[in-house]
Design an enzyme around this catalytic site. Structure first.
Site, PDB file in Angstrom:
ATOM      1  N   SER A 118     -50.392  45.638 -74.756  1.00 34.02           N
ATOM      2  CA  SER A 118     -50.819  44.207 -74.747  1.00 34.02           C
ATOM      3  C   SER A 118     -52.252  43.879 -75.041  1.00 34.02           C
ATOM      4  O   SER A 118     -52.821  44.750 -74.699  1.00 34.02           O
ATOM      5  CB  SER A 118     -50.452  43.584 -73.252  1.00 34.02           C
ATOM      6  OG  SER A 118     -50.848  42.458 -73.112  1.00 34.02           O
ATOM      7  N   TYR A 142     -52.311  44.129 -64.374  1.00 36.70           N
ATOM      8  CA  TYR A 142     -51.144  44.329 -65.417  1.00 36.70           C
ATOM      9  C   TYR A 142     -52.096  44.998 -66.690  1.00 36.70           C
ATOM     10  O   TYR A 142     -51.480  45.915 -67.269  1.00 36.70           O
ATOM     11  CB  TYR A 142     -50.701  42.979 -65.817  1.00 36.70           C
ATOM     12  CG  TYR A 142     -49.811  42.951 -66.949  1.00 36.70           C
ATOM     13  CD1 TYR A 142     -48.628  43.710 -67.171  1.00 36.70           C
ATOM     14  CD2 TYR A 142     -50.384  42.320 -68.023  1.00 36.70           C
ATOM     15  CE1 TYR A 142     -48.036  43.656 -68.376  1.00 36.70           C
ATOM     16  CE2 TYR A 142     -49.904  42.223 -69.392  1.00 36.70           C
ATOM     17  CZ  TYR A 142     -48.380  43.042 -69.598  1.00 36.70           C
ATOM     18  OH  TYR A 142     -47.861  43.014 -70.725  1.00 36.70           O
ATOM     19  N   LYS A 146     -51.259  48.521 -68.871  1.00 34.85           N
ATOM     20  CA  LYS A 146     -51.092  48.776 -70.280  1.00 34.85           C
ATOM     21  C   LYS A 146     -52.231  49.791 -70.812  1.00 34.85           C
ATOM     22  O   LYS A 146     -51.822  50.628 -71.513  1.00 34.85           O
ATOM     23  CB  LYS A 146     -51.227  47.553 -70.881  1.00 34.85           C
ATOM     24  CG  LYS A 146     -50.051  46.779 -70.668  1.00 34.85           C
ATOM     25  CD  LYS A 146     -48.715  47.276 -71.064  1.00 34.85           C
ATOM     26  CE  LYS A 146     -47.481  46.644 -70.750  1.00 34.85           C
ATOM     27  NZ  LYS A 146     -46.225  47.245 -71.200  1.00 34.85           N
TER      28      LYS A 146
HETATM   29  N1  LIG Z   1     -43.772  38.695 -73.493  1.00 37.29           N
HETATM   30  C1  LIG Z   1     -45.151  38.832 -73.855  1.00 37.29           C
HETATM   31  O1  LIG Z   1     -45.605  38.138 -74.355  1.00 37.29           O
HETATM   32  C2  LIG Z   1     -45.718  40.208 -74.142  1.00 37.29           C
HETATM   33  C3  LIG Z   1     -47.067  40.383 -74.347  1.00 37.29           C
HETATM   34  C4  LIG Z   1     -47.537  41.688 -74.211  1.00 37.29           C
HETATM   35  C5  LIG Z   1     -46.753  42.781 -73.820  1.00 37.29           C
HETATM   36  N2  LIG Z   1     -45.410  42.592 -73.455  1.00 37.29           N
HETATM   37  C6  LIG Z   1     -44.879  43.654 -73.089  1.00 37.29           C
HETATM   38  O2  LIG Z   1     -43.583  43.892 -73.834  1.00 37.29           O
HETATM   39  C7  LIG Z   1     -42.385  44.531 -72.962  1.00 37.29           C
HETATM   40  C8  LIG Z   1     -41.401  43.734 -72.850  1.00 37.29           C
HETATM   41  O3  LIG Z   1     -41.613  42.320 -72.544  1.00 37.29           O
HETATM   42  P1  LIG Z   1     -40.771  41.416 -72.362  1.00 37.29           P
HETATM   43  O4  LIG Z   1     -41.309  39.831 -72.545  1.00 37.29           O
HETATM   44  O5  LIG Z   1     -39.502  41.607 -73.183  1.00 37.29           O
HETATM   45  O6  LIG Z   1     -40.125  41.515 -70.778  1.00 37.29           O
HETATM   46  P2  LIG Z   1     -38.791  41.196 -70.116  1.00 37.29           P
HETATM   47  O7  LIG Z   1     -38.954  40.959 -68.793  1.00 37.29           O
HETATM   48  O8  LIG Z   1     -38.092  40.039 -70.667  1.00 37.29           O
HETATM   49  O9  LIG Z   1     -38.305  42.536 -70.274  1.00 37.29           O
HETATM   50  C9  LIG Z   1     -38.352  43.722 -69.577  1.00 37.29           C
HETATM   51  C10 LIG Z   1     -37.178  44.584 -69.397  1.00 37.29           C
HETATM   52  O10 LIG Z   1     -37.372  45.839 -68.823  1.00 37.29           O
HETATM   53  C11 LIG Z   1     -36.420  45.950 -67.771  1.00 37.29           C
HETATM   54  N3  LIG Z   1     -37.252  46.602 -66.680  1.00 37.29           N
HETATM   55  C12 LIG Z   1     -38.533  46.175 -66.264  1.00 37.29           C
HETATM   56  N4  LIG Z   1     -39.011  47.147 -65.358  1.00 37.29           N
HETATM   57  C13 LIG Z   1     -38.030  48.096 -65.469  1.00 37.29           C
HETATM   58  C14 LIG Z   1     -38.073  49.476 -64.826  1.00 37.29           C
HETATM   59  N5  LIG Z   1     -39.008  49.772 -63.971  1.00 37.29           N
HETATM   60  N6  LIG Z   1     -36.818  50.371 -65.131  1.00 37.29           N
HETATM   61  C15 LIG Z   1     -35.861  49.824 -65.635  1.00 37.29           C
HETATM   62  N7  LIG Z   1     -35.990  48.644 -66.411  1.00 37.29           N
HETATM   63  C16 LIG Z   1     -37.181  48.096 -66.290  1.00 37.29           C
HETATM   64  C17 LIG Z   1     -36.221  44.574 -67.152  1.00 37.29           C
HETATM   65  O11 LIG Z   1     -34.960  44.412 -66.719  1.00 37.29           O
HETATM   66  C18 LIG Z   1     -36.098  43.761 -68.482  1.00 37.29           C
HETATM   67  O12 LIG Z   1     -34.818  43.897 -69.290  1.00 37.29           O
HETATM   68  C19 LIG Z   1     -43.143  44.709 -71.527  1.00 37.29           C
HETATM   69  O13 LIG Z   1     -43.508  46.009 -71.351  1.00 37.29           O
HETATM   70  C20 LIG Z   1     -44.675  43.847 -71.532  1.00 37.29           C
HETATM   71  O14 LIG Z   1     -45.295  44.164 -70.578  1.00 37.29           O
HETATM   72  C21 LIG Z   1     -44.829  41.277 -73.274  1.00 37.29           C
END
Ligand SMILES: NC(=O)c1ccc[n+]([C@@H]2O[C@H](COP(=O)([O-])OP(=O)(O)OC[C@H]3O[C@@H](n4cnc5c(N)ncnc54)[C@H](O)[C@@H]3O)[C@@H](O)[C@H]2O)c1
Length: 316
Positions: A118, A142, A146
């Protein structure tokens, strides 16, 4: 190719699962549905919480049985505010989960990984466009998870892991309406949520050193981001961890986002100015020179397509 996706029921993971499946790959997701949505899953799926100690054996067996060649790791907690309130929980989930995954991959001799990092690893960079060489100084738990995750992956080159860590900027929009972001945690979904409820929209700070006084961010369409993961797989081979920003390289201010949403929705909602939030940098825009040069990747969509697709998903 046989790919294991962690967090395949999530917003970003489900887009990548769909792109991989559409191009004929075998995909299996592991996800505990803690924030994910089961209906998003259109691949084989296993319910498993990564930080649970029993997951190491289950993951190892799965990697071997399914002959997995590549892992794409999305599953993590991602709420900055919550991470400040519950830092231990964030480290247990994000770091504990990754440690278990890497242990299983090592045991199963799966040596290719794409990791969701991130822009939060940069903290408050005081530069026009942040590059991968700029200092990493995360300002919340957070972002720290990362960065530590990237370090853990660097260290795994000792057993031959080849990895790409993608540092996402502000992900928004929807590639398919049913895969849209349903959690109102980021600016565009928050605004759409508030106008749906007939509420005014809050702008946190209008006195930043930017042209219109509001914060500037780099909004990246989730489909462009999803493509970057597919491109990343092609780069895997040599041990090591390559880090790339994924952003458009263009910034949009909060007021510009609001104007675009008013245009697309046709709703002239009220806007209220609130005080600035602690830890919000005035400007956070990616330099995407590295990923453009090395992957030949470039963003196809801009703010207008992002807002249009998010609005269409909300309407459907
Ligand atoms: N959405 C953003 O703007 C953004 C920006 C930077 C980084 N990210 C990173 O991208 C990744 C995905 O983000 P997203 O927006 O799709 O989030 P999201 O919450 O929609 O998806 C995360 C998924 O992982 C599953 N999950 C979470 N923790 C878990 C665990 N410990 N064991 C098993 N399953 C687990 C959840 O049920 C969910 O389906 C994350 O790592 C997040 O930190 C997202």
């Amino acid at each position: 190719m046989n790919v294991l996706v962690t967090g395949g029921a999530g917003y970003i993971g489900s887009h990548v699962v769909r792109l991989l499946s559409e191009s004929g790959n075998y995909v299996i997701s592991v996800d505990d549905l803690s924030t994910g949505i089961g209906d998003r899953l259109d691949c084989e799926a296993v319910d498993l919480t990564l930080e649970d100690p029993t997951s190491i054996k289950r993951l190892t067996d799965l990697l071997v049985e399914k002959n997995i060649e590549v892992v794409i790791h999305f599953a993590a907690r991602k709420q900055v505010g919550e991470s400040v309130e519950k830092p231990e929980f964030y480290f247990q989930s994000n770091i504990g989960g990754l440690a278990n995954l890497l242990t299983a991959m090592r045991q199963a001799e799966v040596k290719k990984l794409v990791f969701s990092s991130s822009a939060a690893v940069y903290g408050m960079p005081d530069v026009e466009k942040v590059t991968e060489l700029d200092k990493t100084e995360p300002i919340n738990p957070y972002g720290q998870t990362k960065l530590v995750g990237e370090w853990m992956i660097n260290n795994a080159s000792v057993w031959g892991l080849s990895a790409v860590s993608l540092r996402y900027f502000n992900v928004a929009g929807a590639g398919w309406p049913e895969l849209a972001d349903k959690q109102a945690l980021n600016l565009i979904p928050i605004i759409l949520d508030r106008i749906e409820r007939g509420e005014s929209v809050l702008v946190f700070g209008d006195n930043y050193p930017t042209d219109d006084g509001s914060c500037i961010r780099d909004y990246i369409h989730v489909l462009d981001l999803a493509r970057a993961h597919i491109d990343a797989i092609d780069q895997l081979g040599e041990p090591g961890n390559q880090v790339y920003n994924v952003g458009t390289g263009e910034g949009s201010s909060v007021f510009e986002v609001i104007a675009e949403i008013k245009k697309v929705s046709g709703i002239d909602f009220d806007v209220e100015i609130a005080g600035p939030r602690a830890g919000d940098p005035p400007k956070l825009v990616a330099s995407n020179a590295k990923i453009s040069k090395e992957f030949g990747w470039k963003a196809e969509f801009g703010l207008s397509e992002i807002v249009n697709s998010a609005w269409k998903a909300k309407e459907s």
